[in-house]
Design an enzyme around this catalytic site. Structure first.
Site, PDB file in Angstrom:
ATOM      1  N   GLU A  57      35.243  35.936  47.656  1.00 16.58           N
ATOM      2  CA  GLU A  57      34.989  35.907  49.068  1.00 16.58           C
ATOM      3  C   GLU A  57      33.560  36.633  49.404  1.00 16.58           C
ATOM      4  O   GLU A  57      33.086  36.215  50.349  1.00 16.58           O
ATOM      5  CB  GLU A  57      36.032  36.465  49.846  1.00 16.58           C
ATOM      6  N   GLU A 108      45.338  34.709  44.876  1.00 14.50           N
ATOM      7  CA  GLU A 108      46.300  35.317  45.951  1.00 14.50           C
ATOM      8  C   GLU A 108      47.666  34.657  45.828  1.00 14.50           C
ATOM      9  O   GLU A 108      48.629  35.681  45.922  1.00 14.50           O
ATOM     10  CB  GLU A 108      45.669  35.248  47.250  1.00 14.50           C
TER      11      GLU A 108
END
Length: 271
Positions: free
Chosen positions: A125, A145
């Site tokens: 990210e 995640e």
């Protein structure tokens, strides 16, 4: 080049080093594969804010010490923040993921990232929130995640689809699979793949090339690209005339003309 780290505390730290107009920003917790803790997030935001606020700095390079870019979040250290819906970054600073959160500033100056080894979750990210990414050929990427019962909230759900299409984004977001540098290159997540050990030199070379250009024009160009992506072509086009007028009246534009006439490299001042 070889950046020299400080000895980090147990919770890790972010080291900075200035090379001419480039700010090197080093993730420094190699004993834990650079797993992210709240103090590291705060210090990263401080470094990004310093880049934007210091007129002598023109480009940032985010890199990591040790063998890996990052194994991702240190979940025991950050879980309580997530449960409370809090961020470790104080309001008013430049938010490194750069997706326009309320109460945070957005970065204006370019950021180049050098990734290597393991680059999981927040590592992906952060690189997608930058502008240009150089990857070592030994990288292992995973947006895992969903494997931990949480969602990627650092921009992956936005930028993976933007760069690679919805199907490719879903493939990696929903399976939490591991993929390599060649796949990251295919998906436009990274712009260059180089032999392991050369990634920082390659990223720095790109940053120095950017730093040699007219700083005001670099910032304006970057922001116009971002506007086109986020708000559409018409929003970006609507700024063309006023932006060009402002830049054309700058000292750097005059220097650009002089250097063209005199057949020499331009010496830009950022004014």
């Amino acid at each position: 080049m070889t950046a020299t780290p400080t000895t980090p505390p147990a919770e890790g730290c972010i080291d900075t080093q200035v090379l001419d107009h480039v700010l090197l920003i080093g993730i420094n917790r190699p004993a834990k594969r650079n797993g992210w803790t709240p103090p590291m997030f705060k210090q990263l935001a401080e470094a990004y804010t310093r880049l934007d606020d210091d007129p002598n700095l023109r480009v940032g390079v985010l890199h990591a010490f040790g063998d890996h870019f990052t194994a991702g979040l240190d979940l025991p250290a950050v879980t309580e923040y997530m449960k409370r819906g809090e961020k470790a970054i104080p309001a008013g600073m430049v938010e490194p993921h750069d997706f326009g959160l309320p109460d945070y500033r957005r970065r204006t100056k370019p950021m180049v990232v050098a990734v290597k080894g393991i680059c999981f979750t927040v590592g992906i990210e952060l690189m997608l929130g930058a502008d240009i990414v150089v990857a070592a050929d030994n990288c292992r990427f995973s947006q895992m995640e969903v494997q931990r019962g949480i969602m990627a909230t650092g921009g992956a759900t936005l930028r993976m689809a933007e760069r690679a299409g919805v199907g490719n984004a879903m493939l990696h977001l929903l399976t939490a699979d591991e993929f390599d540098s060649a796949e990251a290159y295919r998906l436009n997540f990274v712009q260059k793949v180089v032999p392991a050990g050369q990634e920082l030199d390659a990223a720095l070379a790109i940053a120095q090339r950017i730093a040699a250009q007219a700083p005001l024009a670099v910032v304006a160009t970057r922001l116009n690209v971002i506007k086109a992506v986020e708000q559409g072509p018409l929003a970006a086009v609507s700024e063309f005339i006023e932006t060009q007028k402002r830049l054309s009246n700058s000292e750097d534009a005059a220097e650009g003309v002089r250097s063209f006439i005199e057949r020499r490299p331009a010496r830009f001042s950022g004014r």
